[in-house]
Design a protein around this motif. Structure first.
Motif, PDB file in Angstrom:
ATOM      1  N   GLN A   1      -2.866  15.666  -7.191  1.00 61.35           N
ATOM      2  CA  GLN A   1      -1.767  15.253  -6.284  1.00 61.35           C
ATOM      3  C   GLN A   1      -2.369  15.619  -4.843  1.00 61.35           C
ATOM      4  N   THR A   2      -2.874  16.669  -4.731  1.00 62.23           N
ATOM      5  CA  THR A   2      -3.621  17.118  -3.413  1.00 62.23           C
ATOM      6  C   THR A   2      -4.278  15.815  -2.884  1.00 62.23           C
ATOM      7  N   MET A   3      -5.168  15.326  -3.721  1.00 63.13           N
ATOM      8  CA  MET A   3      -5.943  14.048  -3.418  1.00 63.13           C
ATOM      9  C   MET A   3      -5.302  12.866  -2.862  1.00 63.13           C
ATOM     10  N   ILE A   4      -3.985  12.758  -3.542  1.00 63.09           N
ATOM     11  CA  ILE A   4      -3.300  11.562  -2.997  1.00 63.09           C
ATOM     12  C   ILE A   4      -2.801  11.907  -1.437  1.00 63.09           C
ATOM     13  N   TYR A   5      -2.457  13.020  -1.017  1.00 63.64           N
ATOM     14  CA  TYR A   5      -2.219  13.337   0.189  1.00 63.64           C
ATOM     15  C   TYR A   5      -3.481  13.181   1.049  1.00 63.64           C
ATOM     16  N   ALA A   6      -4.655  13.616   0.642  1.00 63.47           N
ATOM     17  CA  ALA A   6      -5.898  13.686   1.235  1.00 63.47           C
ATOM     18  C   ALA A   6      -6.080  12.053   1.436  1.00 63.47           C
ATOM     19  N   THR A   7      -5.835  11.103   0.480  1.00 59.79           N
ATOM     20  CA  THR A   7      -6.163   9.528   0.651  1.00 59.79           C
ATOM     21  C   THR A   7      -5.331   9.144   1.488  1.00 59.79           C
ATOM     22  N   VAL A   8      -4.001   9.381   1.320  1.00 63.17           N
ATOM     23  CA  VAL A   8      -3.058   8.948   2.647  1.00 63.17           C
ATOM     24  C   VAL A   8      -3.327   9.478   3.943  1.00 63.17           C
TER      25      VAL A   8
ATOM     26  N   GLN B   1       0.951  -1.370  -0.197  1.00 68.87           N
ATOM     27  CA  GLN B   1      -0.104   0.090  -0.083  1.00 68.87           C
ATOM     28  C   GLN B   1       0.963   1.133   0.121  1.00 68.87           C
ATOM     29  N   THR B   2       1.859   1.112   0.701  1.00 71.49           N
ATOM     30  CA  THR B   2       2.871   2.318   0.813  1.00 71.49           C
ATOM     31  C   THR B   2       3.507   2.658  -0.633  1.00 71.49           C
ATOM     32  N   LEU B   3       4.107   1.784  -1.201  1.00 73.68           N
ATOM     33  CA  LEU B   3       4.660   1.557  -2.167  1.00 73.68           C
ATOM     34  C   LEU B   3       3.883   2.332  -3.437  1.00 73.68           C
ATOM     35  N   LEU B   4       2.558   1.804  -3.350  1.00 72.92           N
ATOM     36  CA  LEU B   4       1.287   2.238  -4.253  1.00 72.92           C
ATOM     37  C   LEU B   4       1.239   3.864  -4.250  1.00 72.92           C
ATOM     38  N   TYR B   5       1.311   4.277  -3.160  1.00 72.50           N
ATOM     39  CA  TYR B   5       0.971   5.739  -2.735  1.00 72.50           C
ATOM     40  C   TYR B   5       2.212   6.256  -3.292  1.00 72.50           C
ATOM     41  N   TRP B   6       3.396   5.840  -2.840  1.00 74.83           N
ATOM     42  CA  TRP B   6       4.649   6.558  -3.491  1.00 74.83           C
ATOM     43  C   TRP B   6       5.041   6.617  -4.949  1.00 74.83           C
ATOM     44  N   LEU B   7       4.218   5.612  -5.647  1.00 80.58           N
ATOM     45  CA  LEU B   7       4.311   5.679  -7.133  1.00 80.58           C
ATOM     46  C   LEU B   7       3.305   6.645  -7.586  1.00 80.58           C
ATOM     47  N   ALA B   8       2.210   6.609  -7.193  1.00 84.82           N
ATOM     48  CA  ALA B   8       1.105   7.525  -7.368  1.00 84.82           C
ATOM     49  C   ALA B   8       1.699   8.901  -7.210  1.00 84.82           C
ATOM     50  N   SER B   9       2.368   9.321  -6.170  1.00 88.11           N
ATOM     51  CA  SER B   9       2.777  10.668  -5.888  1.00 88.11           C
ATOM     52  C   SER B   9       4.043  11.000  -6.645  1.00 88.11           C
ATOM     53  N   PHE B  10       4.785  10.000  -7.181  1.00 81.87           N
ATOM     54  CA  PHE B  10       5.895  10.252  -8.182  1.00 81.87           C
ATOM     55  C   PHE B  10       5.311  10.605  -9.363  1.00 81.87           C
TER      56      PHE B  10
ATOM     57  N   ILE C   1      -3.229   4.629  -7.543  1.00 81.02           N
ATOM     58  CA  ILE C   1      -4.064   5.109  -6.460  1.00 81.02           C
ATOM     59  C   ILE C   1      -5.165   4.561  -6.499  1.00 81.02           C
ATOM     60  N   GLY C   2      -5.799   4.013  -7.908  1.00 83.13           N
ATOM     61  CA  GLY C   2      -6.965   3.261  -7.810  1.00 83.13           C
ATOM     62  C   GLY C   2      -6.739   1.830  -7.322  1.00 83.13           C
ATOM     63  N   ILE C   3      -5.584   1.147  -7.526  1.00 85.59           N
ATOM     64  CA  ILE C   3      -5.232  -0.218  -6.906  1.00 85.59           C
ATOM     65  C   ILE C   3      -5.108  -0.014  -5.510  1.00 85.59           C
ATOM     66  N   ALA C   4      -4.515   0.912  -4.990  1.00 87.33           N
ATOM     67  CA  ALA C   4      -4.412   1.207  -3.531  1.00 87.33           C
ATOM     68  C   ALA C   4      -5.828   1.648  -2.998  1.00 87.33           C
ATOM     69  N   ALA C   5      -6.499   2.065  -3.332  1.00 83.29           N
ATOM     70  CA  ALA C   5      -7.908   2.478  -3.162  1.00 83.29           C
ATOM     71  C   ALA C   5      -8.831   1.241  -2.706  1.00 83.29           C
TER      72      ALA C   5
END
Length: 441
Positions: A352-359, A247-256, A417-421
């Motif tokens: 990108q802001t929505m990634i931070y909100a998701t995390v 899950q953490t790696l998916l968030y990081w890749l999405a943020s990248f 981010i879809g897979i992580a969600a």
């Protein structure tokens, strides 16, 4: 007989003062960040310093690398010297660094200026967010941060007008001299910006904090428990325990991918639009429209996320961003292109802001700051890579592929981010049970 203002009015006045000063500081941050992209088409067309497209991409990456350094060190420095002093120092640094760019006589000196500016830019934004969060009135933290972020895009709009109005009559250096002017704002910050109440309390400066709180009749924050190095490492390792590593790696890749897209487009939008056949004045107009979309997007994204969920909005936003960025590679009528640029700005700048909100939503309270901080930090590598990638494509004569490459970055972030969600949604109860067990121990 006059009466004293109500406590709520006085507290509101303090919040307005802090938010207003931070908004202006972030406006100058956005001006300095976007000015390079606005000036870049002129630099390339006039072959200033013998600048090539790949060197231009490197220069764009220098600033974002500086931002990475600034963002990663901001928290530690602020803990030592205070948020007010750090904000003041950051404004002074990126203003003076723009002066280096303005007087530079070579690519190397210009690159040094952009790197130093990036350090100041990267340190300012998280510090300003912390400041307005401290003083935002109850229940209004999110909307206050959203309002603050509009300043960054307002700075982008200002950069386009600075380039349009000054470059032809006065030359490209004049645009960077304008970016030195925020140095005059430093005494204003020193005189009027109060120190963070949280910092004062954490440092044991309770008398000073109490006096400030009493002056404006605001609530004094409780002293937070100080975390040791072991605590910080434990919070980081917690992001990888059990099944959380994926899950953490998916968030990081999405943020990248998200920040690659944001800073790649911010750096190369005017130049890529020039390669698509648009006049320079129109290409700079697109910067204005793009950032207007960013302001609208910041105000809309939070409401949409509250209603439909941040992970879902993040995935949809990236899909729409990818579609919009790809359409920019097609030479359409001016009115249609302008609309596409605006809508792309709406979705790209808030995705990108929505990634931070998701995390933030998916994290536990004890490691939320660590999770969001590291997601942002890993994304910063994408911010360094994006400008470089655009330069390499142009240097290879593949400028037409620039928008396509950035669109693919948007698709990748949508997928990650879809897979992580989806993974998080499948086992919500299990995670809650694990958190309760950890809390019990």
């Amino acid at each position: 007989m006059s009466s004293s203002p109500a406590p709520s009015a006085r507290g509101g006045r303090l919040a307005l003062l802090v938010v207003g000063l931070c908004w202006l500081a972030v406006l100058f941050d956005g001006l300095d960040m976007f000015i390079y992209g606005s000036v870049l088409p002129h630099l390339l067309e006039t072959k200033t310093f013998g600048l090539t497209a790949d060197q231009a991409g490197d220069l764009g990456s220098y600033a974002t690398f500086g931002m990475l350094v600034g963002a990663l060190t901001a928290g530690t420095v602020a803990d030592r010297i205070g948020r007010k002093q750090l904000m003041t120092g950051c404004v002074a640094l990126f203003s003076l660094a723009s002066g280096i760019c303005a007087v530079s006589g070579s690519v190397a000196v210009f690159g040094l200026g952009r790197t130093l500016a990036g350090v100041g830019l990267g340190g300012l934004l998280p510090t300003a967010i912390s400041m307005v969060s401290d003083y935002a009135r109850g229940g209004r933290v999110a909307i206050t941060i959203g309002l603050l972020m509009t300043a960054h895009h307002a700075g982008g709009i200002l950069s386009a007008y600075v380039a349009k109005w000054l470059i032809d009559p006065f030359g490209w250096r004049s645009a960077f001299w304008v970016c030195v002017l925020p140095l005059l704002f430093v005494p204003v910050l020193i005189r009027f910006l109060p120190e963070s109440l949280s910092f004062l309390v954490a440092k044991g400066r309770t008398t000073e904090a109490a006096a400030l709180a009493e002056r404006y009749e605001v609530e004094l924050p409780a002293a937070a428990a100080r975390k040791t190095a072991a605590d910080r490492w434990d919070a980081l390792l917690g992001l990888f325990r059990g099944g959380e590593w994926l899950q953490t790696l998916l968030y990081w890749l999405a943020s990248f991918g998200g920040l690659l897209l944001v800073y790649g487009v911010a750096t190369w939008l005017p130049t890529l639009m020039r390669t698509e056949g648009y006049a320079l004045a129109n290409a700079l107009t697109f910067v204005v429209v793009f950032n207007l979309g960013g302001i609208v997007g910041m105000l809309l994204a939070g409401r949409a996320a509250d209603r439909f969920g941040a992970p879902r909005i993040a995935a949809v936003w990236f899909a729409l961003t990818a579609a919009g960025v790809y359409l920019l590679s097609v030479h359409l009528p001016m009115g249609v292109t302008t609309l596409v640029v605006f809508l792309t700005g709406v979705f790209l700048n808030s995705a990108q802001t929505m990634i931070y909100a998701t995390v933030s939503i998916r994290s536990t309270p004890d490691n939320r700051a660590t999770a969001v901080g590291w997601t942002s930090g890993m994304g910063r590598f994408g911010a360094v890579f994006g400008p470089w990638l655009g330069g390499q494509l142009l240097a290879a004569g593949n400028g037409d592929w620039g928008f396509t490459a950035f669109a693919l970055a948007g698709v990748s972030s949508m997928v990650f981010i879809g897979i992580a969600a989806l993974r998080a949604a499948r086992q919500p109860q299990g995670r809650e049970d694990r958190e309760e067990l950890l809390a019990a121990h």
